[in-house]
Design a protein around this motif. Sequence first.
Motif, mmCIF file in Angstrom:
data_model
loop_
_atom_site.group_PDB
_atom_site.id
_atom_site.type_symbol
_atom_site.label_atom_id
_atom_site.label_comp_id
_atom_site.label_asym_id
_atom_site.label_seq_id
_atom_site.Cartn_x
_atom_site.Cartn_y
_atom_site.Cartn_z
ATOM 1 N N ARG A 9 0.841 -1.349 0.216
ATOM 2 C CA ARG A 9 0.077 0.062 0.021
ATOM 3 C C ARG A 9 0.957 1.327 -0.107
ATOM 4 O O ARG A 9 2.204 1.362 0.276
ATOM 5 N N TYR A 10 0.240 2.274 -0.412
ATOM 6 C CA TYR A 10 0.891 3.768 -0.235
ATOM 7 C C TYR A 10 0.459 4.287 1.025
ATOM 8 O O TYR A 10 -0.598 4.082 1.573
ATOM 9 N N GLY A 11 1.440 5.055 1.388
ATOM 10 C CA GLY A 11 1.675 5.649 2.776
ATOM 11 C C GLY A 11 0.734 7.259 2.517
ATOM 12 O O GLY A 11 0.716 7.637 1.493
ATOM 13 N N PHE A 17 1.616 13.603 -1.685
ATOM 14 C CA PHE A 17 2.408 14.077 -2.810
ATOM 15 C C PHE A 17 1.720 13.665 -4.264
ATOM 16 O O PHE A 17 1.674 14.771 -5.025
ATOM 17 N N HIS A 18 1.189 12.588 -4.421
ATOM 18 C CA HIS A 18 0.452 12.375 -5.824
ATOM 19 C C HIS A 18 -0.534 13.139 -6.146
ATOM 20 O O HIS A 18 -0.471 13.360 -7.258
ATOM 21 N N TRP A 19 -1.524 13.343 -5.319
ATOM 22 C CA TRP A 19 -2.680 14.305 -5.699
ATOM 23 C C TRP A 19 -2.413 15.549 -5.888
ATOM 24 O O TRP A 19 -2.953 16.406 -6.573
ATOM 25 N N PRO A 78 9.564 1.843 -0.319
ATOM 26 C CA PRO A 78 9.095 0.602 -1.259
ATOM 27 C C PRO A 78 8.043 1.130 -2.221
ATOM 28 O O PRO A 78 7.220 1.838 -1.862
ATOM 29 N N LYS A 79 8.179 0.505 -3.605
ATOM 30 C CA LYS A 79 6.973 0.776 -4.320
ATOM 31 C C LYS A 79 6.020 -0.392 -4.298
ATOM 32 O O LYS A 79 6.400 -1.598 -4.582
ATOM 33 N N PRO A 80 4.779 -0.170 -4.085
ATOM 34 C CA PRO A 80 3.674 -1.306 -4.057
ATOM 35 C C PRO A 80 3.785 -2.006 -5.056
ATOM 36 O O PRO A 80 4.096 -1.694 -6.239
ATOM 37 N N LEU A 101 6.475 9.726 -15.577
ATOM 38 C CA LEU A 101 5.645 10.846 -15.030
ATOM 39 C C LEU A 101 6.795 11.529 -14.104
ATOM 40 O O LEU A 101 6.618 12.740 -13.854
ATOM 41 N N TYR A 102 7.271 10.603 -13.351
ATOM 42 C CA TYR A 102 8.190 11.245 -12.390
ATOM 43 C C TYR A 102 9.366 12.402 -13.147
ATOM 44 O O TYR A 102 9.732 13.289 -12.757
ATOM 45 N N GLY A 103 9.614 11.849 -14.292
ATOM 46 C CA GLY A 103 10.563 12.588 -15.344
ATOM 47 C C GLY A 103 10.106 13.523 -15.641
ATOM 48 O O GLY A 103 10.368 14.949 -15.694
ATOM 49 N N GLY A 163 -1.840 6.984 -21.050
ATOM 50 C CA GLY A 163 -1.788 5.763 -20.756
ATOM 51 C C GLY A 163 -2.016 5.302 -18.793
ATOM 52 O O GLY A 163 -2.526 4.294 -18.920
ATOM 53 N N HIS A 164 -1.571 6.452 -18.420
ATOM 54 C CA HIS A 164 -1.599 6.022 -16.878
ATOM 55 C C HIS A 164 -3.063 6.012 -16.301
ATOM 56 O O HIS A 164 -3.417 5.249 -15.635
ATOM 57 N N VAL A 165 -3.662 7.152 -16.848
ATOM 58 C CA VAL A 165 -5.242 7.170 -16.392
ATOM 59 C C VAL A 165 -5.977 6.029 -16.837
ATOM 60 O O VAL A 165 -6.843 5.511 -16.000
ATOM 61 N N ARG A 181 -8.127 2.665 -5.578
ATOM 62 C CA ARG A 181 -8.802 2.823 -4.142
ATOM 63 C C ARG A 181 -7.511 2.894 -3.290
ATOM 64 O O ARG A 181 -7.218 3.792 -2.507
ATOM 65 N N ARG A 182 -6.286 2.183 -3.557
ATOM 66 C CA ARG A 182 -5.192 2.230 -2.882
ATOM 67 C C ARG A 182 -4.291 3.615 -2.794
ATOM 68 O O ARG A 182 -3.489 3.759 -1.978
ATOM 69 N N MET A 183 -4.721 4.384 -4.084
ATOM 70 C CA MET A 183 -3.974 5.701 -3.983
ATOM 71 C C MET A 183 -4.903 6.907 -3.437
ATOM 72 O O MET A 183 -4.658 7.910 -3.468
HETATM 73 C C1 HEM Z 1 -6.567 11.822 -12.730
HETATM 74 C C2 HEM Z 1 -5.503 11.729 -12.945
HETATM 75 C C3 HEM Z 1 -4.590 10.405 -12.120
HETATM 76 C C4 HEM Z 1 -5.125 9.184 -11.691
HETATM 77 C C5 HEM Z 1 -6.533 8.837 -12.060
HETATM 78 C C6 HEM Z 1 -3.626 8.511 -11.150
HETATM 79 C C7 HEM Z 1 -3.817 7.205 -10.628
HETATM 80 C C8 HEM Z 1 -2.795 6.573 -9.967
HETATM 81 C C9 HEM Z 1 -2.828 5.456 -9.278
HETATM 82 C C10 HEM Z 1 -4.221 4.731 -9.150
HETATM 83 C C11 HEM Z 1 -1.519 5.095 -9.007
HETATM 84 C C12 HEM Z 1 -1.206 3.869 -8.132
HETATM 85 C C13 HEM Z 1 -0.765 2.813 -9.119
HETATM 86 C C14 HEM Z 1 -0.436 1.399 -8.578
HETATM 87 O O1 HEM Z 1 -0.822 1.223 -7.201
HETATM 88 O O2 HEM Z 1 0.574 0.698 -9.104
HETATM 89 C C15 HEM Z 1 -0.684 5.963 -9.465
HETATM 90 C C16 HEM Z 1 0.547 6.285 -9.184
HETATM 91 C C17 HEM Z 1 1.474 7.259 -9.798
HETATM 92 N N1 HEM Z 1 1.049 8.367 -10.418
HETATM 93 FE FE1 HEM Z 1 -0.590 8.975 -10.690
HETATM 94 N N2 HEM Z 1 -2.903 9.200 -11.420
HETATM 95 C C18 HEM Z 1 -3.174 10.462 -11.958
HETATM 96 C C19 HEM Z 1 -2.571 11.632 -12.284
HETATM 97 C C20 HEM Z 1 -1.108 11.478 -12.084
HETATM 98 C C21 HEM Z 1 -0.345 12.710 -12.537
HETATM 99 C C22 HEM Z 1 -0.655 13.989 -13.340
HETATM 100 C C23 HEM Z 1 0.956 12.111 -12.347
HETATM 101 C C24 HEM Z 1 2.327 12.986 -12.423
HETATM 102 C C25 HEM Z 1 2.681 13.812 -13.479
HETATM 103 C C26 HEM Z 1 0.954 10.933 -11.597
HETATM 104 C C27 HEM Z 1 1.973 10.297 -10.983
HETATM 105 C C28 HEM Z 1 2.068 9.077 -10.795
HETATM 106 C C29 HEM Z 1 3.164 8.417 -10.293
HETATM 107 C C30 HEM Z 1 4.683 8.804 -10.514
HETATM 108 C C31 HEM Z 1 2.821 7.090 -9.877
HETATM 109 C C32 HEM Z 1 3.933 5.901 -9.011
HETATM 110 C C33 HEM Z 1 4.142 6.278 -7.715
HETATM 111 C C34 HEM Z 1 5.049 4.994 -7.239
HETATM 112 O O3 HEM Z 1 4.694 3.894 -7.302
HETATM 113 O O4 HEM Z 1 6.353 5.546 -7.082
HETATM 114 N N3 HEM Z 1 -0.371 10.433 -11.587
HETATM 115 N N4 HEM Z 1 -1.558 7.099 -10.019
#
Ligand code: HEM
Length: 402
Positions: A9-11, A17-19, A78-80, A101-103, A163-165, A181-183
Amino acid sequence: MALTNSTTRYGIVSKTFHWLTAIGILVMLPMGVVATQMPHDTADQLARKATLFSLHKTVGVALFFISILRIGWALTQPKPFHLARKRGVETVMADTVHWMLYGALILVPLSGWVHHAATEGFAPIWWPFGQNLPLVPESAAVAEIAGVVHYVFVLALVASLVGHVAGALKHHVVAKDDTLRRMGFGRVGGAPQTPVEPFVFSPLLAVMIWLATLGAGYAVSVIDSPARNADVTALTQPETGWEVTDGDLDIAITQFGSTVSGGFETWSAAIQFDETIPAGAASHGRVAVEVAIGSLTLGSVTAQALGDGYFEASLFPTARFEADILSEDESYVAVGTLTIREIALAVTLPFALEIEGDTAHMQGDLTLDRRDFDIGMAMTDTAQLANEVTVSIALTAVRVAP
Ligand code: HEM
Ligand code: HEM
């Protein structure tokens, strides 16, 4: 709720920071597009555009520092593990996109910042630490490359984000697992999945994609740039008693209180000059300068200065200065006519002259009022654009044997 991450899980710190950064990026993207496309024909429009750009830059720089903290924190955590059935293309892509995205959180604001630091004037960052960056020169060429790079980096960010969303939604809607949900800050409890470890080469893959994107941005800016000054009038150096071997014709304007300087790359000067006024003549000689207006570069406002309402280089491609050289006390003045946009005005240019053997160095400065030449007439607020424009000319000429 735990502060730190575990492999499941994420802390709370990672989530916050993410949101925080996600909202920042999602606000910054449309803000950049809107600011870039806003018109700037009238003084009000220009002021509004500058305010939005200042906001874009200030929030962007704040996001840059928050991102450094975010990445610093992520590196200690740690990365979940993925919630998936097995490692496959999708988990590798998900990890690579995370690193992309980190980059992006560093590279997108940094490229914008380099663009800003390399240009002069227009829309300052609202903070007291100056507008420059160490190692970044104020240079039109650097600004041009950084501007294109900022744009291609934004494209790479948007592609990664899509791709991420899409991935997050697929987990939530199709697999019905806890990935999204875990984020979040609420309870988890979706369909159970087998955890899959993160792919160790993903950071390397992301670095390679970023390098390729940087290369593409650089190539585009290099291919693009010769077109900008394509319509510069060619000028031939006239044959006279003195041949100009070197020189600068610079101008400086004041926009939003800060000086923006630049100059004309292409100009010619025909000079006839005698140290002693020849018998029967009223002056030391004559000078005729011709300037290719299209060769101007003026910080970040070059295109604007050459366009409608300002120099209008396509309608008025050359400016001319024709004058008699007279002496005044111990120094010289060129008294004649300056013609810009086909408006001719009497002008006196005082200048210093040093002659060593057959080589002459001259240097002179002049302050003009842009309104005398119908330039920027829509800009009535001098806090936005000052009326005074300083012109400085410095040249070296050698005497040509008759
Ligand atoms: C509406 C927009 C977004 C949604 C719904 C979203 C959702 C998520 C979710 C669910 C995860 C967790 C993935 C996992 O558990 O494996 C995550 C991780 C991550 N998100 Fe997003 N995200 C959004 C926008 C962004 C944006 C704008 C960025 C940065 C530019 C970002 C950067 C990241 C990064 C770097 C992680 C990986 C964290 C880690 O494991 O180190 N996200 N996101
Ligand atoms: C945090 C992230 C940032 C994002 C997501 C972002 C996004 C954008 C976008 C989408 C554009 C429009 C691109 C176009 O249509 O040409 C843009 C333009 C621009 N941004 Fe940013 N930006 C960020 C940070 C910054 C920062 C920190 C600065 C300066 C300190 C900056 C300076 C600029 C400038 C000067 C332009 C106009 C570029 C040009 O006209 O060539 N940006 N940005």
